[in-house]
Motif scaffolding. Structure first.
Motif, PDB file in Angstrom:
ATOM      1  N   ASN A 116       0.712  -1.060   0.120  1.00 42.92           N
ATOM      2  CA  ASN A 116      -0.044  -0.029   0.089  1.00 42.92           C
ATOM      3  C   ASN A 116       0.968   1.193  -0.003  1.00 42.92           C
ATOM      4  OD1 ASN A 116      -1.395   2.504   1.076  1.00 42.92           O
ATOM      5  ND2 ASN A 116      -3.189   0.538   1.500  1.00 42.92           N
ATOM      6  N   ALA A 117       0.797   1.998  -1.172  1.00 44.02           N
ATOM      7  CA  ALA A 117       1.803   2.934  -1.338  1.00 44.02           C
ATOM      8  C   ALA A 117       1.432   4.194  -0.217  1.00 44.02           C
ATOM      9  CB  ALA A 117       1.733   3.750  -2.766  1.00 44.02           C
ATOM     10  N   ASP A 118       0.424   4.382   0.194  1.00 43.75           N
ATOM     11  CA  ASP A 118      -0.053   5.338   1.074  1.00 43.75           C
ATOM     12  C   ASP A 118       0.523   5.074   2.654  1.00 43.75           C
ATOM     13  OD1 ASP A 118      -1.612   6.847  -0.990  1.00 43.75           O
ATOM     14  OD2 ASP A 118      -3.386   5.792  -0.383  1.00 43.75           O
ATOM     15  N   SER A 119       0.433   3.808   2.718  1.00 43.84           N
ATOM     16  CA  SER A 119       0.809   3.336   3.863  1.00 43.84           C
ATOM     17  C   SER A 119       2.608   3.477   4.255  1.00 43.84           C
ATOM     18  CB  SER A 119       0.594   1.928   4.515  1.00 43.84           C
ATOM     19  OG  SER A 119      -0.805   1.808   4.395  1.00 43.84           O
ATOM     20  N   VAL A 120       3.195   3.270   2.994  1.00 41.56           N
ATOM     21  CA  VAL A 120       4.540   3.406   3.095  1.00 41.56           C
ATOM     22  C   VAL A 120       4.905   4.856   3.223  1.00 41.56           C
ATOM     23  CG1 VAL A 120       6.553   3.278   1.417  1.00 41.56           C
ATOM     24  CG2 VAL A 120       4.950   1.447   1.468  1.00 41.56           C
ATOM     25  N   ILE A 121       4.340   5.760   2.279  1.00 50.69           N
ATOM     26  CA  ILE A 121       4.501   7.155   2.398  1.00 50.69           C
ATOM     27  C   ILE A 121       4.044   7.989   4.010  1.00 50.69           C
ATOM     28  CG2 ILE A 121       3.990   9.315   1.590  1.00 50.69           C
ATOM     29  CD1 ILE A 121       3.610   8.174  -1.135  1.00 50.69           C
ATOM     30  N   ALA A 122       3.080   7.129   4.661  1.00 44.35           N
ATOM     31  CA  ALA A 122       2.689   7.633   5.916  1.00 44.35           C
ATOM     32  C   ALA A 122       3.620   7.293   7.054  1.00 44.35           C
ATOM     33  CB  ALA A 122       1.175   6.958   6.139  1.00 44.35           C
ATOM     34  N   ALA A 123       4.184   6.160   6.804  1.00 46.42           N
ATOM     35  CA  ALA A 123       5.372   5.718   7.566  1.00 46.42           C
ATOM     36  C   ALA A 123       6.467   6.265   7.575  1.00 46.42           C
ATOM     37  CB  ALA A 123       5.481   3.904   7.687  1.00 46.42           C
ATOM     38  N   GLY A 124       6.694   7.268   6.592  1.00 46.38           N
ATOM     39  CA  GLY A 124       7.770   8.046   6.583  1.00 46.38           C
ATOM     40  C   GLY A 124       9.032   7.073   5.919  1.00 46.38           C
ATOM     41  N   ALA A 125       8.626   6.090   5.275  1.00 47.80           N
ATOM     42  CA  ALA A 125       9.936   5.036   4.675  1.00 47.80           C
ATOM     43  C   ALA A 125      10.156   5.720   3.318  1.00 47.80           C
ATOM     44  CB  ALA A 125       9.202   3.618   4.139  1.00 47.80           C
ATOM     45  N   LEU A 126       9.290   6.502   2.691  1.00 46.55           N
ATOM     46  CA  LEU A 126       9.809   7.295   1.327  1.00 46.55           C
ATOM     47  C   LEU A 126       9.052   8.494   1.312  1.00 46.55           C
ATOM     48  CD1 LEU A 126       9.816   4.505  -1.281  1.00 46.55           C
ATOM     49  CD2 LEU A 126      11.876   5.915  -0.417  1.00 46.55           C
ATOM     50  N   PRO A 127       9.596   9.546   0.709  1.00 46.01           N
ATOM     51  CA  PRO A 127       8.871  10.680   0.661  1.00 46.01           C
ATOM     52  C   PRO A 127       7.971  10.806  -0.542  1.00 46.01           C
ATOM     53  CG  PRO A 127      10.926  11.195  -0.363  1.00 46.01           C
ATOM     54  CD  PRO A 127      10.899   9.785   0.204  1.00 46.01           C
ATOM     55  N   GLU A 128       6.881  11.767  -0.522  1.00 46.91           N
ATOM     56  CA  GLU A 128       5.840  11.560  -1.475  1.00 46.91           C
ATOM     57  C   GLU A 128       6.182  11.804  -2.880  1.00 46.91           C
ATOM     58  OE1 GLU A 128       2.453  11.526  -3.326  1.00 46.91           O
ATOM     59  OE2 GLU A 128       2.435  11.407  -1.298  1.00 46.91           O
ATOM     60  N   SER A 129       7.712  12.397  -3.230  1.00 47.90           N
ATOM     61  CA  SER A 129       8.098  12.436  -4.363  1.00 47.90           C
ATOM     62  C   SER A 129       8.621  11.388  -5.178  1.00 47.90           C
ATOM     63  CB  SER A 129       9.306  13.648  -4.247  1.00 47.90           C
ATOM     64  OG  SER A 129      10.411  13.280  -3.432  1.00 47.90           O
ATOM     65  N   ARG A 130       8.820  10.193  -4.259  1.00 49.90           N
ATOM     66  CA  ARG A 130       9.095   9.028  -4.676  1.00 49.90           C
ATOM     67  C   ARG A 130       8.239   7.934  -4.758  1.00 49.90           C
ATOM     68  NH1 ARG A 130      14.758   7.224  -1.803  1.00 49.90           N
ATOM     69  NH2 ARG A 130      14.462   5.796  -3.569  1.00 49.90           N
ATOM     70  N   ARG A 131       6.618   8.318  -4.579  1.00 51.61           N
ATOM     71  CA  ARG A 131       5.763   7.563  -4.910  1.00 51.61           C
ATOM     72  C   ARG A 131       5.702   6.613  -6.166  1.00 51.61           C
ATOM     73  NH1 ARG A 131       0.036   7.153  -3.355  1.00 51.61           N
ATOM     74  NH2 ARG A 131       0.377   8.800  -1.833  1.00 51.61           N
ATOM     75  N   THR A 132       6.067   6.984  -6.949  1.00 53.42           N
ATOM     76  CA  THR A 132       6.047   6.198  -8.209  1.00 53.42           C
ATOM     77  C   THR A 132       7.102   5.124  -8.295  1.00 53.42           C
ATOM     78  OG1 THR A 132       7.873   7.681  -9.398  1.00 53.42           O
ATOM     79  CG2 THR A 132       5.463   8.090  -9.869  1.00 53.42           C
ATOM     80  N   GLU A 133       8.131   5.031  -7.408  1.00 55.10           N
ATOM     81  CA  GLU A 133       8.860   3.905  -7.423  1.00 55.10           C
ATOM     82  C   GLU A 133       8.420   2.726  -6.567  1.00 55.10           C
ATOM     83  OE1 GLU A 133      13.202   5.463  -6.211  1.00 55.10           O
ATOM     84  OE2 GLU A 133      12.366   7.466  -6.752  1.00 55.10           O
ATOM     85  N   ILE A 134       7.194   3.057  -5.755  1.00 53.47           N
ATOM     86  CA  ILE A 134       6.864   1.926  -4.976  1.00 53.47           C
ATOM     87  C   ILE A 134       6.261   1.102  -5.645  1.00 53.47           C
ATOM     88  CG2 ILE A 134       5.473   1.717  -3.005  1.00 53.47           C
ATOM     89  CD1 ILE A 134       5.588   4.354  -2.027  1.00 53.47           C
ATOM     90  N   VAL A 135       6.308  -0.380  -5.524  1.00 50.91           N
ATOM     91  CA  VAL A 135       6.045  -1.463  -6.308  1.00 50.91           C
ATOM     92  C   VAL A 135       4.695  -1.806  -5.639  1.00 50.91           C
ATOM     93  CG1 VAL A 135       8.287  -2.291  -7.268  1.00 50.91           C
ATOM     94  CG2 VAL A 135       7.186  -3.336  -4.882  1.00 50.91           C
ATOM     95  N   PRO A 136       3.893  -2.419  -6.441  1.00 52.50           N
ATOM     96  CA  PRO A 136       2.655  -2.806  -6.087  1.00 52.50           C
ATOM     97  C   PRO A 136       2.749  -3.890  -5.335  1.00 52.50           C
ATOM     98  CG  PRO A 136       2.973  -3.220  -8.353  1.00 52.50           C
ATOM     99  CD  PRO A 136       4.139  -2.589  -8.090  1.00 52.50           C
ATOM    100  N   GLN A 137       3.596  -4.888  -5.518  1.00 50.93           N
ATOM    101  CA  GLN A 137       3.690  -6.058  -4.628  1.00 50.93           C
ATOM    102  C   GLN A 137       5.168  -6.546  -4.555  1.00 50.93           C
ATOM    103  OE1 GLN A 137       0.740  -8.267  -7.052  1.00 50.93           O
ATOM    104  NE2 GLN A 137       2.476  -9.528  -7.968  1.00 50.93           N
ATOM    105  N   ILE A 138       5.310  -7.367  -3.424  1.00 51.63           N
ATOM    106  CA  ILE A 138       6.817  -7.953  -3.287  1.00 51.63           C
ATOM    107  C   ILE A 138       6.246  -9.616  -3.515  1.00 51.63           C
ATOM    108  CG2 ILE A 138       8.425  -8.522  -1.667  1.00 51.63           C
ATOM    109  CD1 ILE A 138       7.560  -6.108   0.030  1.00 51.63           C
ATOM    110  N   ASN A 139       7.122  -9.980  -4.524  1.00 50.78           N
ATOM    111  CA  ASN A 139       7.121 -11.277  -5.130  1.00 50.78           C
ATOM    112  C   ASN A 139       7.878 -12.368  -4.324  1.00 50.78           C
ATOM    113  OD1 ASN A 139       4.915 -10.527  -7.048  1.00 50.78           O
ATOM    114  ND2 ASN A 139       6.793  -9.759  -8.176  1.00 50.78           N
TER     115      ASN A 139
END
Length: 857
Positions: free
Chosen positions: A822-845
């Motif tokens: 969940n990209a929103d959860s990743v950003i809310a947790a502070g793991a990545l800034p909003e500017s890097r949202r597009t780098e977040i993959v939809p799933q870990i395989n």
């Protein structure tokens, strides 16, 4: 005689003082790498360390920690305990050497205690004891909080005690020395099993003393009997005693509905009563038949029948032995039976230090390896079952092919023998459930096709890296075998017996023993661990033309190798002095030959016998020289006796003054340990080392509050444990060891809070990960599409018969699963800034080949 005893005591304590100063000056001020951090933690907090445990070490270590003014001093005090144990080892080695030298030199105690002979004997003791003081391997263990220093002390003491018995064997109550030896051996089991390897040498001392006429037949019988004693203690007492206790526990808990550990206490009471009754009967045998039956039954009860793992065979042994005793009852020495019984009693008392392990495991400490809080888990703990088995006398080769059996009509799998059941405490579903043990699984071993088994298998590991090394070290030629599997004839090239022996001699015996031996008595190239390379960890001499042949031109090496502090040379002087001592001992008549075979037996059992027993694979994670310190101890006896050989040589070149010859030989020979001290001091001085402690602290301090840090091996984990358990560093961080996470006891620990660290949130319940359940979930890929991890878990944990194989085990119908992100959860947790949202993959395989382990889950 009085003058000799005075000097023997004075110089013995002088050797102790030199060793104590050396080791206390060079101890590491904090925890060291490898097991030391774990041992120090277990001593300080009474934690439960790795199998098979060291409870007596833990108790003595705790005593030393009581003198610490703060947690930062705890490690230094445990290390000081090792230093003092090592110094006392040197003291008893000194007295052992002087005793053996005295037997050879002093023929008439009324006239032979001349100044020259006294100087010679004291010179042997000083030279041999100080040589061992400064040996590479012994010094290494002497300055850290490990069990090997204390184990060496037990070896030195029991060997010295049998010599004290020999000296006083004809006096009244001399058997008290034997009883003390048995008690110390029982205690030593709570440190390390290495001490038991002194039994054959002790048995030979006893045989030589009690028999004026020594025969080859008698020596062989004595050695074989002593081997049987070692087997009895290792498997009959250490393992068999707990095995019988487990049977009682099962009977009274499952059968009679009593609480946990009831059967154990009943068994202990019966054992104590039988032993006491046996002592009384053998002390005053009014009824020989009853005495014989009770003695045999008692000895069997504490372990003998269970060597075979079959109670009926045990009962048969009792009956046969009782009948045999009946027919020879007039020849039985009941005083000896009484002594044997008392020795068994005190050995069991010493062995009972393992009660500390069960008590502490019941308290669920933060470090509770294997959780041995009942006799079943204690049995597994003592048997080191988590490390697996290795073939010793007969077994498979590295590319052995197992027999196969059909599984559910859909696939084939390797056939396994179903062994003894594995019991664990039942999972209670409510408070009203009674205590009960359940068989969660069975021990299993692969059944290999017979052509792939051989005698004395040394090349057995199927790990590909090991296989490559087997072939390299043995220059494997191989042989071709034909076999049938699933009705089809196949061929395979396996190692021949000649290849097998070549690996044993080139790697196990030469590289993993003789190389270490020469490190200590010839010289060491450097402390870089290698795998047979010309520039790493070889033994050298310091003599250029020899070393050039063995390790190349030293001046051609880079400065990092030439300036290595562990580049130590002794010019083979300790080795040559020891060889001279061997020849001197052999050629000094009956007494010399007897003392040679005693020393040789000790040397063999603590050296080559360990090599055979360990059956090590290639690419060991660390150097293993510490395991053979007892062998180096025995060789230093010969180094000491080499002084007498030098005296003999001096007399042959016409130095007729005996006192001058003794003084000259002693002074010259003492230069050998002096050279060893000078060479070894810089690389054994750990007084300024804080690397292991800082390594662990830095890792913990790099973590966010309440983080989880995943570790794997010993050096990844033990420095972290030491920092948390002893010095209280970052106790909010949870250390999770991935090599343990496959076990149910460790998962239990991770699901408990620890200091400031909350429990790990795991979705698996106890019934889903108890031993034998979901150890390896079979992958039967019916679908190519990956599925959500939650769907996969629901399938695996379902009780529906559709989700199980025909044997009741779980399987997974896909080889690929994914965790949604969940990209929103990743950003809310502070793991990545909003500017890097597009780098977040939809799933870990994740993908799996043949199975998913419990650790993967």
């Amino acid at each position: 005689m009085k003058r000799y005893k005075l000097f023997n005591n004075i110089f013995g304590w002088l050797a102790f003082a030199v060793a104590a100063f050396t080791y206390l000056s060079t101890i590491e001020p904090t925890g060291s790498f490898w097991d030391c951090g774990e041992f120090i933690s277990s001593a300080y907090k009474f934690d439960v360390g790795h199998p098979p445990g060291a409870p007596f070490f833990m108790l003595l270590g705790k005593f030393f920690t009581l003198f610490a003014s703060g947690s930062a001093q705890v490690a230094a005090l445990v290390n000081s305990m090792s230093a003092l144990c090592s110094a006392f080892t040197i003291l008893f080695l000194f007295w052992t050497i002087t005793h053996l030298a005295r037997k050879i030199v002093i023929k008439n105690e009324e006239t032979d205690f001349t100044p020259a002979n006294i100087i010679a004997i004291i010179g042997t003791g000083l030279t041999g004891a100080l040589a061992y003081t400064f040996t590479d391997s012994f010094w290494f263990s002497a300055v850290e909080g490990e069990v090997y220093a204390m184990s060496s002390l037990f070896t030195a003491v029991v060997f010295w005690l049998i010599l004290k018995w020999e000296q006083n064997a004809d006096s009244a109550h001399s058997d008290r020395w034997l009883i003390l030896i048995a008690y110390l051996m029982g205690l030593s089991i709570g440190v390390h099993l290495l001490n038991l390897l002194t039994i054959p040498a002790i048995a030979l001392v006893y045989y030589f003393k009690r028999n004026e006429t020594v025969t080859a037949k008698g020596v062989i019988a004595t050695v074989l009997t002593s081997f049987a004693m070692v087997i009895f203690v290792m498997y009959g007492l250490v393992q068999g005693f707990v095995q019988v206790a487990a049977w009682f526990e099962l009977l009274f808990v499952n059968g009679a509905g009593m609480p946990y550990n009831s059967g154990l206490f009943i068994y202990l009471i019966i054992t104590a009563a039988l032993l006491a009754w046996t002592i009384l009967l053998t002390r005053n045998p009014k009824n020989p038949i009853l005495t014989n039956v009770v003695f045999i039954s008692t000895m069997s009860f504490i372990g003998i029948p269970f060597l075979m793992g079959n109670v009926w065979i045990g009962i048969l042994i009792i009956i046969v032995a009782a009948v045999l005793f009946y027919f020879i009852k007039n020849k039985i020495n009941y005083h000896w039976l009484n002594t044997i019984t008392v020795m068994a009693v005190v050995m069991v008392i010493g062995y009972f230090s393992f009660g500390v392990i069960m008590i502490r495991a019941s308290a669920q400490p933060t470090m509770d390896q294997n959780a041995p809080d009942n006799v079943f888990s204690l049995k597994s703990y003592l048997n080191r079952e988590q490390y697996g088995d290795r073939p010793l006398l007969y077994g498979e080769v590295f590319n052995a092919v197992p027999e196969y059996e059909e599984l559910c009509g859909i696939m084939y799998r390797a056939k396994m023998n179903k062994g003894a059941p594995i019991y664990e405490k039942a999972v209670k579903m409510s408070e009203n459930d009674k205590d009960k043990y359940v068989a969660v699984s069975h021990k299993k071993d692969y059944v290999y096709i017979n052509q792939f088994n051989m005698l004395f298998p040394r090349m057995y590991s199927s790990v590909q890296q090991h296989v490559d090394e087997y072939k390299s070290w043995s220059d494997m030629k191989g042989k071709t075998v034909r076999f049938k599997i699933n009705g089809q004839t196949r061929m395979e090239v396996i190692p021949s017996f000649a290849d097998n022996l070549k690996f044993f001699f080139t790697y196990q015996l030469n590289y993993m023993y003789l190389r270490y031996f020469m490190w200590n008595f010839s010289g060491r190239q450097n402390d870089l661990q290698g795998n047979g390379e010309i520039d790493k960890g070889n033994w050298i001499t310091g003599i250029k033309f020899i070393d050039k042949f063995r390790a190349g031109e030293n001046q051609l090496y880079p400065d990092t190798l030439k300036e290595n502090k562990a580049h130590n040379v002794y010019y083979m002087l300790p080795f040559l002095l020891g060889i001279l001592g061997i020849f001197y001992q052999i050629y000094r008549g009956k007494r010399g030959v007897q003392t040679f075979w005693v020393t040789m037996t000790l040397f063999f059992m603590t050296g080559i016998a360990i090599v055979i027993y360990l059956n090590q694979t290639p690419l060991q994670p660390r150097e293993r020289d510490y395991a053979y310190a007892g062998s180096f101890y025995a060789f230093c006896i010969w180094i000491g006796l080499g002084v007498l050989g030098v005296i003999s040589l001096l007399k042959k070149i016409r130095i007729t003054n005996s006192v001058a010859a003794s003084i000259t030989a002693t002074v010259v020979c003492l230069l050998v340990p002096a050279q060893m001290a000078q060479q070894n001091w810089d690389d054994h001085d750990r007084s300024g080392r804080f690397a292991a402690r800082d390594f662990g602290a830095n890792y913990l301090n790099s973590c966010e509050p309440n983080a989880i840090i995943f570790s794997n091996g010993d050096n990844d984990t033990f420095p972290l444990w030491y920092n948390q358990e002893v010095e209280g560093v970052r106790t909010d961080v949870r250390v999770c060891n991935l090599s343990y996470i496959q076990t149910d006891w460790y998962i239990d620990q991770m699901k408990r809070g620890s200091y400031q660290s909350p429990a790990l949130q795991m979705s698996l319940e106890k019934q889903n990960y108890i031993t034998g359940t979901n150890d390896a979930v079979q992958i039967i890929a019916r679908y190519d599409q990956p599925i959500n991890v939650n769907t996969a878990f629901d399938f695996i944990l379902s009780d529906d018969s559709v989700t199980k194989l025909c044997d009741g085990s779980s399987f997974l119908p896909v080889s690929k699963i994914f965790i949604p992100v969940n990209a929103d959860s990743v950003i809310a947790a502070g793991a990545l800034p909003e500017s890097r949202r597009t780098e977040i993959v939809p799933q870990i395989n994740f993908s799996f080949a043949n199975y998913m382990t419990k650790g993967d889950m």
